[in-house]
Design an enzyme around this catalytic site. Structure first.
Site, mmCIF file in Angstrom:
data_model
loop_
_atom_site.group_PDB
_atom_site.id
_atom_site.type_symbol
_atom_site.label_atom_id
_atom_site.label_comp_id
_atom_site.label_asym_id
_atom_site.label_seq_id
_atom_site.Cartn_x
_atom_site.Cartn_y
_atom_site.Cartn_z
ATOM 1 C CE1 TYR A 1 2.159 4.694 11.314
ATOM 2 C CE2 TYR A 1 -0.193 5.169 11.523
ATOM 3 C CZ TYR A 1 1.084 5.570 11.175
ATOM 4 O OH TYR A 1 1.294 6.848 10.690
ATOM 5 C CB SER B 1 -0.406 9.159 12.856
ATOM 6 O OG SER B 1 -1.521 8.829 12.045
#
Length: 260
Positions: free
Chosen positions: A166, A149
């Site tokens: 995350y 990401s």
């Protein structure tokens, strides 16, 4: 068909896609299946997998599914067993399953940290290890595509959701990809990662709601979110013969957000 077009042909290839029942995983499953790969998709919920299977079969794609929790070691082992049983071998592994959890870093719950890392990193590693040992290394070929990401390339802007676990886990995926590419290159295995930017998905809906759609689009030079087609070309590049000399790379598919 020209030789250049044949570079992207996946006829006779097999692929396992985790988190393949919806969102970005389903988009990548469409791409691989449309170009001829035989698929196994996995996710936690059987009903979502059944719906995805019907959707893919309607496109003429050969696909099976396996319900699995990528955050549990025993479930990962069962998924590897099932994938090998259904496909015989795995040419392409797409590690897409992931989770997030929002909380300020100073108050971030340990159990939330562990949940995110168990799926986003530990589970990714264990499944990759299983598939490589049982299929790719013995056959001296393979394509591994990890879904990182842009959150693994930079921090969050002020006012965004607080997702320390995350972001950190996706940063780990980035260097996992580079390190594994170096180690497994002699086996004929390429290891690359896609780093998506802002795509409207179930996981990103909280961030979009928190920051605002217009604000997030303004971060991107292309002034748009990713759509239902935008990961397909990059996925095919990394999965096919067109990408046979590409490994250890992180490709941001983000409308230019990471470039400015």
């Amino acid at each position: 068909m020209s030789a250049t077009r044949n570079l992207f042909d996946l006829d006779g290839r097999t692929a396992l896609i985790t988190g393949g029942s919806r969102g970005l995983g389903l988009q990548m499953a469409e791409a691989l299946g449309d170009y001829g790969a035989r698929l196994v998709i996995s996710a936690r919920k059987s009903e979502e997998l059944e719906k995805a299977q019907a959707h893919l079969q309607a496109r003429g794609i050969a696909v099976d599914w396996v319900a699995a929790d990528g955050g549990r070691d025993e479930s990962i082992a069962a998924l590897a067993d099932a994938a090998m049983d259904k496909l015989g071998h795995v040419d392409i592994l797409v590690n897409n399953a992931g989770a997030s959890w929002g909380a300020p870093a100073e108050d971030y719950p340990t159990e939330a940290w562990d949940k995110v890392f168990n799926l986003n990193m530990r589970g990714l590693f264990l499944l990759t290890q299983q598939i490589a040992k049982r299929s790719m290394i013995p056959r001296q070929r393979g394509r591994i595509i990890n879904i990182a990401s842009i959150a693994g390339l930079r921090g969050n802007p002020p006012g965004a959701m607080k997702t320390i676990a995350y972001n950190t886990s996706k940063g780990a995926v980035v260097n996992f990809t580079r390190t594994l590419a170096g180690e497994w290159g002699p086996y004929g295995i390429t290891v690359n990662a896609l780093a998506p930017g802002f795509f409207p998905t179930k996981m990103s809906q909280g961030l979009i709601a928190s920051v605002g759609e217009d604000t997030l689009k303004a971060f991107a030079p292309l002034q748009r979110f990713g759509d239902e087609e935008d990961l397909k070309g990059a996925t095919l590049l990394f999965a096919s013969e067109a990408g046979k000399h590409i490994t250890g790379q992180i490709l941001a598919v983000d409308g230019g957000v990471s470039a400015v």
